[in-house]
Design a protein around this motif. Structure first.
Motif, PDB file in Angstrom:
ATOM      1  N   UNK A 250       0.829  -1.215   0.000  1.00 17.67           N
ATOM      2  CA  UNK A 250       0.000   0.000   0.000  1.00 17.67           C
ATOM      3  C   UNK A 250       0.858   1.256   0.000  1.00 17.67           C
ATOM      4  N   UNK A 251       0.380   2.254  -0.708  1.00 14.25           N
ATOM      5  CA  UNK A 251       1.042   3.564  -0.749  1.00 14.25           C
ATOM      6  C   UNK A 251       0.605   4.398   0.453  1.00 14.25           C
ATOM      7  N   UNK A 252       1.428   5.383   0.813  1.00 11.28           N
ATOM      8  CA  UNK A 252       1.010   6.328   1.839  1.00 11.28           C
ATOM      9  C   UNK A 252       1.554   6.020   3.211  1.00 11.28           C
ATOM     10  N   UNK A 253       1.049   6.739   4.205  1.00 12.97           N
ATOM     11  CA  UNK A 253       1.511   6.597   5.580  1.00 12.97           C
ATOM     12  C   UNK A 253       0.892   5.396   6.260  1.00 12.97           C
ATOM     13  N   UNK A 254       1.177   5.287   7.553  1.00 11.30           N
ATOM     14  CA  UNK A 254       0.699   4.131   8.313  1.00 11.30           C
ATOM     15  C   UNK A 254      -0.817   4.017   8.253  1.00 11.30           C
ATOM     16  N   UNK A 255      -1.518   5.165   8.275  1.00 14.08           N
ATOM     17  CA  UNK A 255      -2.984   5.101   8.238  1.00 14.08           C
ATOM     18  C   UNK A 255      -3.468   4.444   6.954  1.00 14.08           C
ATOM     19  N   UNK A 256      -2.833   4.828   5.832  1.00 17.10           N
ATOM     20  CA  UNK A 256      -3.214   4.246   4.540  1.00 17.10           C
ATOM     21  C   UNK A 256      -2.884   2.763   4.461  1.00 17.10           C
ATOM     22  N   UNK A 257      -1.732   2.405   5.000  1.00 18.34           N
ATOM     23  CA  UNK A 257      -1.296   1.007   4.933  1.00 18.34           C
ATOM     24  C   UNK A 257      -2.203   0.121   5.773  1.00 18.34           C
ATOM     25  N   UNK A 258      -2.597   0.631   6.925  1.00 14.93           N
ATOM     26  CA  UNK A 258      -3.522  -0.137   7.766  1.00 14.93           C
ATOM     27  C   UNK A 258      -4.873  -0.275   7.069  1.00 14.93           C
ATOM     28  N   UNK A 259      -5.348   0.818   6.520  1.00 11.61           N
ATOM     29  CA  UNK A 259      -6.644   0.764   5.849  1.00 11.61           C
ATOM     30  C   UNK A 259      -6.608  -0.208   4.664  1.00 11.61           C
ATOM     31  N   UNK A 260      -5.425  -0.330   4.025  1.00 14.37           N
ATOM     32  CA  UNK A 260      -5.300  -1.240   2.882  1.00 14.37           C
ATOM     33  C   UNK A 260      -5.560  -2.693   3.290  1.00 14.37           C
ATOM     34  N   UNK A 261      -5.171  -3.043   4.512  1.00 14.26           N
ATOM     35  CA  UNK A 261      -5.453  -4.411   4.976  1.00 14.26           C
ATOM     36  C   UNK A 261      -6.959  -4.670   4.910  1.00 14.26           C
ATOM     37  N   UNK A 262      -7.734  -3.709   5.376  1.00 13.08           N
ATOM     38  CA  UNK A 262      -9.192  -3.881   5.394  1.00 13.08           C
ATOM     39  C   UNK A 262      -9.775  -3.890   3.976  1.00 13.08           C
ATOM     40  N   UNK A 263      -9.254  -3.027   3.128  1.00 14.08           N
ATOM     41  CA  UNK A 263      -9.757  -2.991   1.743  1.00 14.08           C
ATOM     42  C   UNK A 263      -9.539  -4.328   1.053  1.00 14.08           C
TER      43      UNK A 263
ATOM     44  N   UNK B 283      -5.816  -2.490  19.117  1.00 13.09           N
ATOM     45  CA  UNK B 283      -7.112  -1.954  18.696  1.00 13.09           C
ATOM     46  C   UNK B 283      -7.423  -2.322  17.240  1.00 13.09           C
ATOM     47  N   UNK B 284      -6.387  -2.297  16.402  1.00 13.81           N
ATOM     48  CA  UNK B 284      -6.602  -2.654  14.993  1.00 13.81           C
ATOM     49  C   UNK B 284      -6.940  -4.134  14.858  1.00 13.81           C
ATOM     50  N   UNK B 285      -6.244  -4.958  15.638  1.00  5.00           N
ATOM     51  CA  UNK B 285      -6.554  -6.392  15.629  1.00  5.00           C
ATOM     52  C   UNK B 285      -8.017  -6.608  16.019  1.00  5.00           C
ATOM     53  N   UNK B 286      -8.487  -5.873  16.993  1.00  5.35           N
ATOM     54  CA  UNK B 286      -9.881  -6.024  17.421  1.00  5.35           C
ATOM     55  C   UNK B 286     -10.846  -5.634  16.308  1.00  5.35           C
ATOM     56  N   UNK B 287     -10.484  -4.612  15.535  1.00 11.20           N
ATOM     57  CA  UNK B 287     -11.335  -4.219  14.413  1.00 11.20           C
ATOM     58  C   UNK B 287     -11.306  -5.270  13.293  1.00 11.20           C
TER      59      UNK B 287
ATOM     60  N   UNK C 274     -15.123  -2.330   5.364  1.00 13.97           N
ATOM     61  CA  UNK C 274     -14.668  -0.985   4.961  1.00 13.97           C
ATOM     62  C   UNK C 274     -14.828  -0.004   6.124  1.00 13.97           C
ATOM     63  N   UNK C 275     -15.952  -0.103   6.824  1.00 16.35           N
ATOM     64  CA  UNK C 275     -16.172   0.777   7.983  1.00 16.35           C
ATOM     65  C   UNK C 275     -15.099   0.556   9.043  1.00 16.35           C
TER      66      UNK C 275
ATOM     67  N   UNK D 266     -21.333   1.909  14.094  1.00 22.51           N
ATOM     68  CA  UNK D 266     -20.839   0.723  13.399  1.00 22.51           C
ATOM     69  C   UNK D 266     -19.420   0.378  13.834  1.00 22.51           C
ATOM     70  N   UNK D 267     -18.574   1.382  13.979  1.00 24.10           N
ATOM     71  CA  UNK D 267     -17.195   1.114  14.411  1.00 24.10           C
ATOM     72  C   UNK D 267     -17.163   0.527  15.822  1.00 24.10           C
ATOM     73  N   UNK D 268     -18.048   1.044  16.678  1.00 24.32           N
ATOM     74  CA  UNK D 268     -18.095   0.525  18.050  1.00 24.32           C
ATOM     75  C   UNK D 268     -18.592  -0.913  18.067  1.00 24.32           C
ATOM     76  N   UNK D 269     -19.613  -1.196  17.255  1.00 29.10           N
ATOM     77  CA  UNK D 269     -20.113  -2.569  17.143  1.00 29.10           C
ATOM     78  C   UNK D 269     -18.982  -3.500  16.712  1.00 29.10           C
ATOM     79  N   UNK D 270     -18.161  -3.049  15.766  1.00 28.51           N
ATOM     80  CA  UNK D 270     -17.045  -3.877  15.301  1.00 28.51           C
ATOM     81  C   UNK D 270     -16.056  -4.148  16.434  1.00 28.51           C
ATOM     82  N   UNK D 271     -15.837  -3.144  17.276  1.00 27.18           N
ATOM     83  CA  UNK D 271     -14.924  -3.358  18.410  1.00 27.18           C
ATOM     84  C   UNK D 271     -15.537  -4.304  19.440  1.00 27.18           C
TER      85      UNK D 271
END
Lengths: 197, 197
Positions: free
Chosen positions: A77-90, A154-158, A176-177, B153-158
């Motif tokens: 994934x391109x971008x900073x840590x936020x983008x890279x983390x979001x890429x996992x979900x995408x 927290x990311x693992x929980x999501x 995505x959410x 929705x984010x809270x539900x996911x957590x």
DNA sequence: TTTGGTATACTGACTAGTGAATATACACAA
DNA sequence: TTGTGTATATTCACTAGTCAGTATACCAAA
């Protein structure tokens, strides 16, 4: 004493992996696995001492491939840590659209074996999830994020919330959410001077 | 034609609830439920047309009690929306320390029935989770939070991530971590003039 | 006498795991 | 080179028990 790297053993684990993931542990018989592997049940029991052992071997075999997949998504994934983390979900959402997708094998097995907390397969699952959390914390740390361990958790929980809720609603929008929520959490722990790249 | 509110029916659902929650769907036999309810299997099949029907009835009976419990925790908590949301997780962590706790019956059932996406019990679970999400979005809206639906929705996911990961690690620290993450997300959507109460 | 509810007893299919025999391959002695 | 022993790997046939669901009969109340 069977060999640990026997090709026969591998064939059994491959068959078990396909069936256990597709149907769940309790709904797959040892007979069905033996048939799918193209050998007899007695041979299967020569290589594994019980069905429970085979379940643990199934999850053990998914540990590295899963980690590699996730790390690949993150790295690409391109971008900073936020983008890279979001890429996992995408990427997860994309995978979840495949008709054969049935969630996370580790979590589903733990749910099915919830009444047997000490089951060897659950220990394998616990180790896998810890490995992932540790890897993610390291990556976040490399990106200069504050409190990388707490954030990784927290990311693992999501992520695991996404897996679970998908099996209920079958709607990838939830993944995505979760990704947007995860990105928000990353930014909340990124020094305010550079919140995006 | 059995009556919908028959006391016999209720006894059956009560017995099924206890056993299904404790052991999982596949590990509980209809015989065991009949015995626990103090009647014969034939009587059970007079009130329910199949085991699958009984599973759906089990989850249907947990919908309102679960919502009431969560709402009670939210209402009783002091402070702003962030505190009230975090209180849900704190109470969940306390409940999860009880030895009989086995996670969320809705999620565990969905995980076990992942290969049957149209199963009536999964539909009941989907409706329950939607009910909760809608209720939470309403509360967040009442507290003047921005984008209450996305936040709910984010809270539900957590929350669901907490349920799942607990069955793997059996460590309530994860639920507390999810609560802190949820509170962070609430604050990220609270007008910056009052981030805490 | 009909109807709602319950009981006994059963079916056919499936379950994890095992007993006993056998095939295969290789090491080492004659 | 041939024969023999041994460990590995595999098969067929089986046990003992469980499963969801049902056929039949009974009983009490309306």
């Amino acid at each position: 004493m069977p060999e640990a790297q026997s090709p026969t053993r591998k064939r059994i684990v491959d068959a078990a992996t396909r069936l256990f993931y597709a149907e769940g542990i309790g709904r797959v018989s040892v007979d069905a696995i033996a048939e799918k592997a193209g050998l007899t049940k007695r041979t299967l029991y020569y290589h594994f001492k019980s069905k429970d052992d085979l379940v643990a071997a199934y999850l053990d075999g998914r540990d590295q491939p899963n980690l590699t997949l996730m790390a690949g998504w993150f790295d690409a994934a391109e971008g900073g840590a936020d983008r890279k983390v979001e890429a996992i979900f995408t990427n997860l959402a994309r995978a979840a659209r495949h008709p054969k997708w049935k969630g996370c094998g580790f979590l589903r097995t733990a749910a099915e074996l919830a009444s047997m907390p000490g089951h060897p397969a659950i220990k394998v699952g616990s180790r896998h999830k810890s490995n992932f959390e540790t890897w993610l914390a390291g990556e976040l740390s490399n990106h200069g994020v504050e409190e990388p361990q707490a954030l990784a958790r927290e990311i693992v929980l999501l992520i695991d919330g996404s897996f679970s809720i998908m099996l209920i609603h079958r709607n990838p929008d939830y993944i995505e959410a979760a990704g947007r929520g995860a990105a928000t959490l990353v930014r909340a722990r990124t020094s305010s001077t550079r919140s995006r790249t």
